[in-house]
Design an enzyme around this catalytic site. Structure first.
Site, mmCIF file in Angstrom:
data_model
loop_
_atom_site.group_PDB
_atom_site.id
_atom_site.type_symbol
_atom_site.label_atom_id
_atom_site.label_comp_id
_atom_site.label_asym_id
_atom_site.label_seq_id
_atom_site.Cartn_x
_atom_site.Cartn_y
_atom_site.Cartn_z
ATOM 1 N N ALA A 194 -0.097 8.983 2.298
ATOM 2 C CA ALA A 194 0.481 10.327 2.226
ATOM 3 C C ALA A 194 1.967 10.317 2.597
ATOM 4 O O ALA A 194 2.739 11.135 2.115
ATOM 5 C CB ALA A 194 -0.282 11.256 3.154
ATOM 6 N N GLN A 195 2.364 9.375 3.461
ATOM 7 C CA GLN A 195 3.740 9.437 3.963
ATOM 8 C C GLN A 195 4.713 8.543 3.213
ATOM 9 O O GLN A 195 5.910 8.667 3.403
ATOM 10 C CB GLN A 195 3.765 9.038 5.436
ATOM 11 C CG GLN A 195 2.998 9.987 6.313
ATOM 12 C CD GLN A 195 2.615 9.294 7.598
ATOM 13 O OE1 GLN A 195 1.872 8.317 7.600
ATOM 14 N NE2 GLN A 195 3.149 9.777 8.691
ATOM 15 N N GLY A 198 0.835 -1.204 0.000
ATOM 16 C CA GLY A 198 0.000 0.000 0.000
ATOM 17 C C GLY A 198 0.862 1.243 0.000
ATOM 18 O O GLY A 198 2.083 1.171 0.202
ATOM 19 N N ASP A 243 -9.610 12.663 10.397
ATOM 20 C CA ASP A 243 -9.375 12.195 9.026
ATOM 21 C C ASP A 243 -9.602 10.689 8.891
ATOM 22 O O ASP A 243 -8.893 10.003 8.163
ATOM 23 C CB ASP A 243 -7.945 12.555 8.603
ATOM 24 C CG ASP A 243 -7.747 12.465 7.090
ATOM 25 O OD1 ASP A 243 -8.740 12.618 6.358
ATOM 26 O OD2 ASP A 243 -6.610 12.243 6.654
HETATM 27 P P1 AMP Z 1 -0.672 4.675 5.435
HETATM 28 O O1 AMP Z 1 0.536 5.230 4.763
HETATM 29 O O2 AMP Z 1 -0.459 4.371 6.871
HETATM 30 O O3 AMP Z 1 -1.893 5.525 5.175
HETATM 31 O O4 AMP Z 1 -0.980 3.257 4.716
HETATM 32 C C1 AMP Z 1 -1.257 3.183 3.346
HETATM 33 C C2 AMP Z 1 -1.903 1.831 3.003
HETATM 34 O O5 AMP Z 1 -0.992 0.770 3.289
HETATM 35 C C3 AMP Z 1 -3.160 1.513 3.820
HETATM 36 O O6 AMP Z 1 -4.326 2.046 3.213
HETATM 37 C C4 AMP Z 1 -3.168 -0.008 3.812
HETATM 38 O O7 AMP Z 1 -3.729 -0.486 2.608
HETATM 39 C C5 AMP Z 1 -1.690 -0.362 3.809
HETATM 40 N N1 AMP Z 1 -1.222 -0.605 5.195
HETATM 41 C C6 AMP Z 1 -0.619 0.269 6.026
HETATM 42 N N2 AMP Z 1 -0.308 -0.298 7.207
HETATM 43 C C7 AMP Z 1 -0.745 -1.570 7.138
HETATM 44 C C8 AMP Z 1 -0.714 -2.679 8.060
HETATM 45 N N3 AMP Z 1 -0.183 -2.577 9.277
HETATM 46 N N4 AMP Z 1 -1.243 -3.868 7.648
HETATM 47 C C9 AMP Z 1 -1.781 -3.966 6.397
HETATM 48 N N5 AMP Z 1 -1.828 -2.966 5.504
HETATM 49 C C10 AMP Z 1 -1.312 -1.783 5.849
#
Ligand code: AMP
Length: 360
Positions: free
Chosen positions: A36-37, A33, A151
């Site tokens: 934003a970061q 995935g 958010d």
């Molecule tokens: P984030 O940058 O934290 O917004 O994560 C972006 C995307 O990565 C999320 O929408 C999830 O699809 C995936 N993702 C982030 N953290 C996890 C996790 N701990 N387990 C599974 N998928 C994750």
């Protein structure tokens, strides 16, 4: 630790457009995935013998918005410990000094999918209400610590195939909200509460979203308008007037499983809960505590999950802080090093853990 030893602990692997430089214990990195970061990978942790998620924050101190978000996330993730909030397993940087400092890696529990994927599926009331219940438990826990998310959206919520759910991040800091609009990253605002939209200024996207809200729910009443400050009120008053739709129209039975008497009852309870949540005036909207008592949700009520003591947040000024890029760099670096020191001494969240003892 000397430089050479630290070098030997890491290896680099290309994932998509990015390079992950991670501790050797983490193997089989695969992108799952991006947000934003930065990019998130799944990996196998050879020490814990389990799959984990690793998020790379690239130069998180590069500007105020990124820095505040990264710092807030690091500080909060370290102190929050609840089954419906993603847990932090490790934090590291492959760089060896403050001068070289570039990237932070957050290692978290791995979940199976985010809610964007799950809401495409046909879910029965049992699963729907259980997912909602867990979101409410997580939000209640954050509220107990004085954290207001601002958010929450499907990409910030992750689930496992056994229907367990965790909130991924801690949302927008109060003072970062307007700053975020200036970055190209924020795409989805459709899940923001009306008061958050109205508090953000009137860029094209926000206007579009406010229009969508009032088209569906109707123009809010005069007593709501009286609570707004002058310029926001003028904006709201100058929108076209809408009568809105009933909740039976907005959420007809065909949207829910309603094939039996039991499911019909559940569909009407779900609609009732939605009608209490989707209220423009926040003071008239159902609270998290009330929602947990709602008939659609309270079947799951477990005091150990709902009433877990709130975490103590050491830094109450988190949302108000403003720093230069260099100061943010140092603050974030210190947080990472503090984690590395803490886990080296065999202590995580104040408790000795097997994880800490095996970390190099
Ligand atoms: P984030 O940058 O934290 O917004 O994560 C972006 C995307 O990565 C999320 O929408 C999830 O699809 C995936 N993702 C982030 N953290 C996890 C996790 N701990 N387990 C599974 N998928 C994750």
């Amino acid at each position: 630790m000397n430089k050479n030893k630290r070098d030997r602990e890491f290896y680099s692997v290309d994932v998509g457009d990015s390079t992950f430089t991670v501790l050797k214990r983490y193997r089989n990195l695969r992108p799952i995935g991006s947000g934003a970061q930065g990019i998130v990978c799944s990996a196998y942790d050879q020490i814990l013998e389990r799959n984990v998620a690793i998020k790379k924050l690239s130069r998180p101190f590069q500007n105020q918005t990124h820095a505040k978000r990264a710092y807030r996330e690091l500080v909060l993730m370290k102190c929050v410990n609840h089954k419906n909030i993603i847990g932090l397993l490790n934090v590291f940087t492959p760089q060896k000094s403050l001068e070289d400092f570039q990237d932070v890696y957050l290692v978290m529990e791995l979940m199976d999918a985010n809610l964007c994927q799950v809401i495409q599926m046909e879910l029965d009331h049992e699963r729907l209400s259980y997912l909602l219940y867990q979101m409410l438990c997580g939000i209640k826990h954050l509220h107990g610590a004085g954290i207001i998310h601002r958010d929450l959206k499907p990409s910030n919520i992750v689930v496992k195939s056994d229907c367990t759910l965790k909130i991924l991040d801690f949302g927008l800091a109060r003072t970062a909200a307007t700053g975020l609009l200036m970055t190209p990253y924020v795409v989805t605002r459709y899940y923001r509460a009306p008061e958050v939209i109205l508090g953000m200024g009137y860029q094209a996207n926000d206007i579009d979203q406010w229009n969508k809200v009032i088209e569906q729910l109707g123009t809010p009443s005069q007593d709501f308008l009286m609570k707004l400050n002058h310029s926001v009120r003028t904006y709201v008053e100058n929108r076209p007037r809408y009568a809105g739709y009933s909740f039976e129209k907005l959420f007809p039975d065909v949207l829910f499983p309603a094939d039996s008497d039991h499911n019909k009852l559940k569909a009407s309870q779900a609609r009732d809960l939605l009608s209490k949540m989707l209220v423009i005036d926040a003071s008239k909207r159902i609270s998290v505590d009330e929602a947990l008592q709602h008939p659609y949700i309270n079947v799951w009520y477990d005091p150990a999950e709902v009433e877990a003591p709130p975490p103590k947040i050491p830094d109450r000024t988190l949302d108000e802080r403003d720093h230069t890029v260099e100061e943010w760099k140092e603050l974030i670096y210190k947080e990472v090093i503090e984690w590395e020191e803490r886990t080296k001494n065999g202590v995580i969240r104040g408790q000795p853990t097997a994880l800490a003892q095996v970390q190099q």
